[in-house]
Scaffold this active site. Structure first.
Site, short mmCIF file in Angstrom:
data_model
loop_
_atom_site.label_atom_id
_atom_site.label_comp_id
_atom_site.label_asym_id
_atom_site.label_seq_id
_atom_site.Cartn_x
_atom_site.Cartn_y
_atom_site.Cartn_z
N ARG A 95 0.83 -1.21 0.00
CA ARG A 95 0.00 0.00 0.00
C ARG A 95 0.86 1.26 0.00
NH1 ARG A 95 -3.56 2.51 4.56
NH2 ARG A 95 -5.17 3.60 3.38
N HIS A 103 0.46 4.46 -2.43
CA HIS A 103 0.22 5.82 -1.93
C HIS A 103 1.38 6.76 -2.28
CE1 HIS A 103 -3.28 5.14 1.11
NE2 HIS A 103 -3.45 4.48 -0.02
N ASN A 107 -3.56 8.35 5.26
CA ASN A 107 -2.37 7.59 5.69
C ASN A 107 -2.23 7.41 7.20
OD1 ASN A 107 -1.36 7.14 3.07
ND2 ASN A 107 -0.47 9.19 3.02
N HIS A 164 -6.15 -5.86 -2.30
CA HIS A 164 -6.94 -6.01 -1.07
C HIS A 164 -7.13 -7.48 -0.68
CE1 HIS A 164 -8.72 -1.67 -1.35
NE2 HIS A 164 -7.43 -1.70 -1.09
C1 HEM Z 1 -9.10 1.05 -5.99
C2 HEM Z 1 -9.08 1.99 -5.08
C3 HEM Z 1 -8.61 1.77 -3.68
C4 HEM Z 1 -9.23 2.22 -2.56
C5 HEM Z 1 -10.50 3.01 -2.48
C6 HEM Z 1 -8.44 1.76 -1.44
C7 HEM Z 1 -8.74 2.00 -0.11
C8 HEM Z 1 -8.14 1.36 0.96
C9 HEM Z 1 -8.53 1.51 2.33
C10 HEM Z 1 -9.62 2.44 2.85
C11 HEM Z 1 -7.77 0.67 3.06
C12 HEM Z 1 -7.85 0.41 4.57
C13 HEM Z 1 -7.10 1.43 5.36
C14 HEM Z 1 -7.43 1.27 6.83
O1 HEM Z 1 -8.49 1.72 7.21
O2 HEM Z 1 -6.63 0.67 7.56
C15 HEM Z 1 -6.89 -0.01 2.17
C16 HEM Z 1 -5.96 -0.96 2.53
C17 HEM Z 1 -5.06 -1.51 1.66
N1 HEM Z 1 -4.89 -1.18 0.35
FE1 HEM Z 1 -6.14 -0.11 -0.78
N2 HEM Z 1 -7.38 1.04 -1.90
C18 HEM Z 1 -7.42 1.05 -3.27
C19 HEM Z 1 -6.50 0.50 -4.13
C20 HEM Z 1 -5.35 -0.11 -3.71
C21 HEM Z 1 -4.23 -0.44 -4.56
C22 HEM Z 1 -4.13 -0.07 -6.04
C23 HEM Z 1 -3.31 -1.07 -3.78
C24 HEM Z 1 -1.96 -1.60 -4.15
C25 HEM Z 1 -1.59 -1.92 -5.35
C26 HEM Z 1 -3.88 -1.17 -2.45
C27 HEM Z 1 -3.32 -1.83 -1.40
C28 HEM Z 1 -3.87 -1.92 -0.14
C29 HEM Z 1 -3.36 -2.81 0.89
C30 HEM Z 1 -2.27 -3.86 0.71
C31 HEM Z 1 -4.10 -2.54 2.03
C32 HEM Z 1 -3.92 -3.18 3.41
C33 HEM Z 1 -2.94 -2.32 4.19
C34 HEM Z 1 -2.52 -2.85 5.55
O3 HEM Z 1 -2.92 -3.93 5.93
O4 HEM Z 1 -1.76 -2.14 6.21
N3 HEM Z 1 -5.09 -0.55 -2.44
N4 HEM Z 1 -7.13 0.44 0.88
#
Ligand code: HEM
Length: 323
Positions: free
Chosen positions: A59, A63, A91, A190
């Site tokens: 992530r 970002h 973030n 995700h």
């Molecule tokens: C398509 C639009 C996307 C939205 C709206 C989005 C939104 C989010 C949100 C809200 C979270 C949770 C944050 C939290 O509350 O802890 C999250 C987690 C995450 N996102 Fe996305 N995301 C998107 C695309 C992506 C992309 C393109 C990637 C990487 C290529 C990604 C990788 C991740 C990962 C790996 C997590 C887990 C992070 C952790 O466990 O620390 N996301 N995302």
């Protein structure tokens, strides 16, 4: 005259190659041969202590790249006169893994001072995290340099919120040079990691003026989520985004969407458009194809807005711009 034309043509061809391939696989081969190995070692050590860090690092690369390009701006600490990206609601407190980057950077500075950029460390660490969780490894073209600006306000317009629908997602990814298909592919990230309850609790308790609960969410799953995230509970509570396999890069994220168990609106919305729904179904069935496409999309993401050559700097400390 003929010779002159040939010469000009040759110069033009090599110039265009230069522009096309500003980043290179094996960029640190001569300047810091062990760079990729050391970063992988730090990712591995971190993963053993806390498997969730792999998700954090994937992530982090996303970002970083979507805001000002992949130039390490997400790593810069806020100062009394500037609130940096890492302290924006997108973030903070959710983004994790900064210490992994710091540890790798400290070792690299000790070994090859001023050579390996923070932006490249993030790109390598994301690749290693994909690999360690079962995704396909891929070569990371490198040679990114670090930016000197990080503004919290820029995350709002460049990072998608979890409330986005498929058209809004497509538009935001198009702005960064991606197709809708690549957007669906990248959303598959995700499949690992966690989310804070606050990122989706509106779907459980305050969906709209007529219903409290999002009707597109599987009711059994909603009940489970409500138990894990009681209304008005501690904002630090988290849940896995892909409960069947939270630390595995597999396609159960897509299977979840098919079963109306996508955690965010931005996940579940992929079923509301025939092209994206079709791709979700295909990915759910074909881990090989998705993993391949995901690796390619990560390489592409890693090229967004990079600084190369003499632009930017090689930060000595990833949290602070050079003095
Ligand atoms: C398509 C639009 C996307 C939205 C709206 C989005 C939104 C989010 C949100 C809200 C979270 C949770 C944050 C939290 O509350 O802890 C999250 C987690 C995450 N996102 Fe996305 N995301 C998107 C695309 C992506 C992309 C393109 C990637 C990487 C290529 C990604 C990788 C991740 C990962 C790996 C997590 C887990 C992070 C952790 O466990 O620390 N996301 N995302």
């Amino acid at each position: 005259m003929k010779k002159l034309l040939v010469c000009i043509a040759l110069v033009l061809v090599s110039l265009s190659r230069c522009v096309e391939s500003q980043l290179q696989v094996g960029f640190y081969k001569d300047s810091c041969g062990l760079a990729e190995f050391i970063i992988k070692d730090e990712v591995r050590k971190a993963f053993v202590k806390d498997r969730g860090l792999a998700a954090g690092l994937v992530r982090m690369h996303f970002h970083d790249c979507f805001v000002r390009g992949c130039e390490g701006s997400v790593l810069i600490d806020s100062t009394p006169s500037n609130t940096a990206e890492k302290d924006s609601p997108a973030n903070n407190p959710s983004l994790r893994g900064f210490e992994v980057i710091d540890n790798a950077k400290a070792r690299l500075e000790a070994m090859c001072k001023g050579v390996v950029s923070c932006a490249d460390i993030v790109a390598f660490a994301a690749r290693d995290s994909v690999e360690i969780t079962g995704g396909f490894g891929y070569d990371v073209p490198a040679g990114r340099r670090d930016g000197r600006v990080s503004l919290a306000s820029e995350t709002q317009t460049n990072l998608p919120p979890p409330s986005f629908n498929v058209d809004q997602l497509t538009q935001m990814f198009t702005n960064k040079g991606f197709t809708q298909e690549e957007m669906v592919t990248l959303s598959g990230a995700h499949t690992i990691g966690r989310s804070h309850c606050t990122s989706f609790s509106n779907r459980l308790y305050s969906f709209n003026t007529t219903v409290n609960q999002d009707p597109s969410l599987d009711p059994t799953y909603a009940t489970m989520l409500k138990q894990q995230c009681p209304q008005g509970s501690n904002p630090n509570l988290v849940v896995p985004m892909d409960p069947p396999s939270p630390n595995m890069m597999d396609t159960s994220y897509y299977q979840g969407i098919v079963a109306n168990r996508g955690l965010f609106t931005s996940d579940q919305t992929l079923l509301t458009n025939s092209a994206t729904a079709n791709q979700v179904t295909q990915n759910a069935r074909n881990p090989f194809i998705w993993k391949n496409n995901f690796a390619a999309a990560m390489v592409k993401m890693g090229k967004i807005g990079v600084l190369t050559g003499s632009a930017g700097e090689i930060r000595a400390n990833c949290r602070v711009i050079n003095g």
